[in-house]
Design a protein around this motif. Sequence first.
Motif, PDB file in Angstrom:
ATOM      1  N   LEU A  82     -72.023 -33.915  62.334  1.00 54.01           N
ATOM      2  CA  LEU A  82     -73.388 -33.591  61.942  1.00 54.01           C
ATOM      3  C   LEU A  82     -73.818 -34.112  60.516  1.00 54.01           C
ATOM      4  O   LEU A  82     -74.794 -34.462  60.277  1.00 54.01           O
ATOM      5  CB  LEU A  82     -73.450 -32.156  62.054  1.00 54.01           C
ATOM      6  N   GLY A  83     -72.629 -34.173  59.694  1.00 52.08           N
ATOM      7  CA  GLY A  83     -72.890 -34.734  58.326  1.00 52.08           C
ATOM      8  C   GLY A  83     -73.469 -36.283  58.287  1.00 52.08           C
ATOM      9  O   GLY A  83     -74.444 -36.456  57.680  1.00 52.08           O
ATOM     10  N   VAL A  84     -72.513 -36.951  59.069  1.00 54.86           N
ATOM     11  CA  VAL A  84     -72.795 -38.361  59.259  1.00 54.86           C
ATOM     12  C   VAL A  84     -74.466 -38.540  59.940  1.00 54.86           C
ATOM     13  O   VAL A  84     -75.120 -39.371  59.356  1.00 54.86           O
ATOM     14  CB  VAL A  84     -71.783 -39.086  60.220  1.00 54.86           C
ATOM     15  N   LEU A 124     -69.408 -35.061  70.837  1.00 53.86           N
ATOM     16  CA  LEU A 124     -71.076 -35.287  70.697  1.00 53.86           C
ATOM     17  C   LEU A 124     -71.817 -34.610  71.903  1.00 53.86           C
ATOM     18  O   LEU A 124     -72.831 -34.126  71.772  1.00 53.86           O
ATOM     19  CB  LEU A 124     -71.401 -36.924  70.684  1.00 53.86           C
ATOM     20  N   ASN A 125     -71.129 -34.740  72.933  1.00 55.35           N
ATOM     21  CA  ASN A 125     -71.613 -34.162  74.105  1.00 55.35           C
ATOM     22  C   ASN A 125     -71.805 -32.595  74.031  1.00 55.35           C
ATOM     23  O   ASN A 125     -72.913 -32.036  74.478  1.00 55.35           O
ATOM     24  CB  ASN A 125     -70.659 -34.387  75.429  1.00 55.35           C
ATOM     25  N   ARG A 126     -70.932 -31.972  73.513  1.00 56.03           N
ATOM     26  CA  ARG A 126     -70.850 -30.522  73.127  1.00 56.03           C
ATOM     27  C   ARG A 126     -72.164 -30.214  72.077  1.00 56.03           C
ATOM     28  O   ARG A 126     -72.699 -29.247  72.390  1.00 56.03           O
ATOM     29  CB  ARG A 126     -69.779 -30.199  72.709  1.00 56.03           C
ATOM     30  N   LEU A 127     -72.085 -31.045  71.071  1.00 59.50           N
ATOM     31  CA  LEU A 127     -73.112 -30.780  70.137  1.00 59.50           C
ATOM     32  C   LEU A 127     -74.497 -31.112  70.842  1.00 59.50           C
ATOM     33  O   LEU A 127     -75.625 -30.374  70.517  1.00 59.50           O
ATOM     34  CB  LEU A 127     -72.970 -31.563  69.157  1.00 59.50           C
ATOM     35  N   GLU A 128     -74.597 -32.007  71.828  1.00 59.87           N
ATOM     36  CA  GLU A 128     -75.796 -32.295  72.501  1.00 59.87           C
ATOM     37  C   GLU A 128     -76.390 -31.193  73.442  1.00 59.87           C
ATOM     38  O   GLU A 128     -77.427 -30.577  73.545  1.00 59.87           O
ATOM     39  CB  GLU A 128     -75.870 -33.495  73.240  1.00 59.87           C
ATOM     40  N   LEU A 129     -75.296 -30.763  73.915  1.00 54.52           N
ATOM     41  CA  LEU A 129     -75.413 -29.409  74.852  1.00 54.52           C
ATOM     42  C   LEU A 129     -75.972 -28.181  74.045  1.00 54.52           C
ATOM     43  O   LEU A 129     -76.794 -27.524  74.555  1.00 54.52           O
ATOM     44  CB  LEU A 129     -74.295 -29.128  75.754  1.00 54.52           C
ATOM     45  N   ALA A 130     -75.516 -28.214  72.814  1.00 53.08           N
ATOM     46  CA  ALA A 130     -75.656 -26.955  72.200  1.00 53.08           C
ATOM     47  C   ALA A 130     -77.008 -27.093  71.455  1.00 53.08           C
ATOM     48  O   ALA A 130     -77.553 -26.151  70.838  1.00 53.08           O
ATOM     49  CB  ALA A 130     -74.655 -26.641  71.011  1.00 53.08           C
ATOM     50  N   GLY A 131     -77.912 -28.335  71.603  1.00 53.70           N
ATOM     51  CA  GLY A 131     -79.076 -28.587  70.870  1.00 53.70           C
ATOM     52  C   GLY A 131     -78.919 -28.870  69.441  1.00 53.70           C
ATOM     53  O   GLY A 131     -80.080 -29.111  68.837  1.00 53.70           O
ATOM     54  N   ALA A 132     -77.761 -29.355  68.926  1.00 51.45           N
ATOM     55  CA  ALA A 132     -77.404 -29.721  67.572  1.00 51.45           C
ATOM     56  C   ALA A 132     -77.662 -31.163  67.436  1.00 51.45           C
ATOM     57  O   ALA A 132     -78.043 -31.585  66.214  1.00 51.45           O
ATOM     58  CB  ALA A 132     -76.031 -29.273  66.935  1.00 51.45           C
ATOM     59  N   VAL A 133     -77.637 -32.029  68.571  1.00 47.33           N
ATOM     60  CA  VAL A 133     -77.672 -33.435  68.412  1.00 47.33           C
ATOM     61  C   VAL A 133     -78.675 -34.008  69.753  1.00 47.33           C
ATOM     62  O   VAL A 133     -78.815 -33.250  70.672  1.00 47.33           O
ATOM     63  CB  VAL A 133     -76.310 -33.940  68.765  1.00 47.33           C
ATOM     64  N   GLU A 159     -78.724 -29.140  61.743  1.00 46.04           N
ATOM     65  CA  GLU A 159     -79.041 -29.064  60.439  1.00 46.04           C
ATOM     66  C   GLU A 159     -78.596 -27.772  59.712  1.00 46.04           C
ATOM     67  O   GLU A 159     -77.894 -27.468  58.893  1.00 46.04           O
ATOM     68  CB  GLU A 159     -80.326 -29.430  59.865  1.00 46.04           C
ATOM     69  N   THR A 160     -79.025 -26.820  60.571  1.00 50.58           N
ATOM     70  CA  THR A 160     -78.663 -25.438  60.204  1.00 50.58           C
ATOM     71  C   THR A 160     -77.033 -25.254  60.639  1.00 50.58           C
ATOM     72  O   THR A 160     -76.422 -24.566  60.025  1.00 50.58           O
ATOM     73  CB  THR A 160     -79.410 -24.460  61.164  1.00 50.58           C
ATOM     74  N   ALA A 198     -67.761 -34.416  50.828  1.00 55.57           N
ATOM     75  CA  ALA A 198     -68.343 -35.631  51.055  1.00 55.57           C
ATOM     76  C   ALA A 198     -70.011 -35.371  51.643  1.00 55.57           C
ATOM     77  O   ALA A 198     -70.936 -36.122  51.274  1.00 55.57           O
ATOM     78  CB  ALA A 198     -68.021 -36.427  52.603  1.00 55.57           C
ATOM     79  N   PHE A 199     -69.988 -34.275  52.004  1.00 60.02           N
ATOM     80  CA  PHE A 199     -71.536 -33.778  52.391  1.00 60.02           C
ATOM     81  C   PHE A 199     -72.152 -32.604  51.639  1.00 60.02           C
ATOM     82  O   PHE A 199     -73.062 -32.048  51.848  1.00 60.02           O
ATOM     83  CB  PHE A 199     -71.844 -33.605  53.946  1.00 60.02           C
ATOM     84  N   CYS A 200     -71.449 -32.222  50.457  1.00 58.84           N
ATOM     85  CA  CYS A 200     -71.776 -31.058  49.754  1.00 58.84           C
ATOM     86  C   CYS A 200     -73.248 -31.230  49.092  1.00 58.84           C
ATOM     87  O   CYS A 200     -73.935 -30.302  48.815  1.00 58.84           O
ATOM     88  CB  CYS A 200     -70.802 -30.708  48.732  1.00 58.84           C
ATOM     89  N   ARG A 201     -73.654 -32.479  49.106  1.00 63.76           N
ATOM     90  CA  ARG A 201     -75.029 -32.833  48.409  1.00 63.76           C
ATOM     91  C   ARG A 201     -76.234 -32.288  49.276  1.00 63.76           C
ATOM     92  O   ARG A 201     -77.244 -32.085  48.676  1.00 63.76           O
ATOM     93  CB  ARG A 201     -75.386 -34.395  48.303  1.00 63.76           C
ATOM     94  N   PHE A 202     -75.826 -31.966  50.297  1.00 68.76           N
ATOM     95  CA  PHE A 202     -76.730 -31.180  51.309  1.00 68.76           C
ATOM     96  C   PHE A 202     -77.042 -29.789  50.999  1.00 68.76           C
ATOM     97  O   PHE A 202     -77.879 -29.175  51.726  1.00 68.76           O
ATOM     98  CB  PHE A 202     -76.510 -31.546  52.801  1.00 68.76           C
TER      99      PHE A 202
END
Length: 215
Positions: free
Chosen positions: A4-6, A39-48, A105-106, A128-132
Amino acid sequence: MAILGVLKEHEAHGFLKKRMAELAGGSGGVSFGSLYPALNRLELAGAVRTIDYARPRLVGPLTGAISGELPARRHQRIAATSEPKSGRRDKKRNRKVYGITDKGETRLRELLVNADPSDDRAFHVQVAFCRFLEPVARLGLFERRRAHLTLELAKRRRPSDTPTTDPYLRSLKERDITTLTDDLGWLDELTRITQDQLVPAVPQPVVTATGGTHP
């Protein structure tokens, strides 16, 4: 969290695995066998979400002018019906590109804030992603990590009930202490950088032509 960070940085396909390997550092890369199921799991969850670049797209934005839109739509129809001479479609246009959604993003923020402070690899990704995250949330992240490392350092410095004469075991213990001490110093630096971002800039006085100053 790393995926998600990438994708928060930008949409990605082949670059995704390379960026994940960079985040893993010396702890190893990421295999396709673990990346794409995730990636597939994240897509099914609506995050990707996936972006199908095989679908023909208009060249340039529509302006509402007939003279501009007709050539663009004609190009779209040609692209939709044309095939390479070999009879195979362009693999580059068919590849799956991923992007993050609002839900993703949430979820990324939740993971960055709530990751286990004792997980070294997770903390690497958090930094690496704490700037977000907003600065206050970053400080909380560093404070939790500091509490964990301080406790671990105290354990390493505690005298052993069974002292060893083995120089290699002693060396390992000393290395652990040095590493933890260095990591605490690094956390001090991360905290200082973040605290500097919380301090508002002080406006400098302007010198006038007569030599006077005003705010």
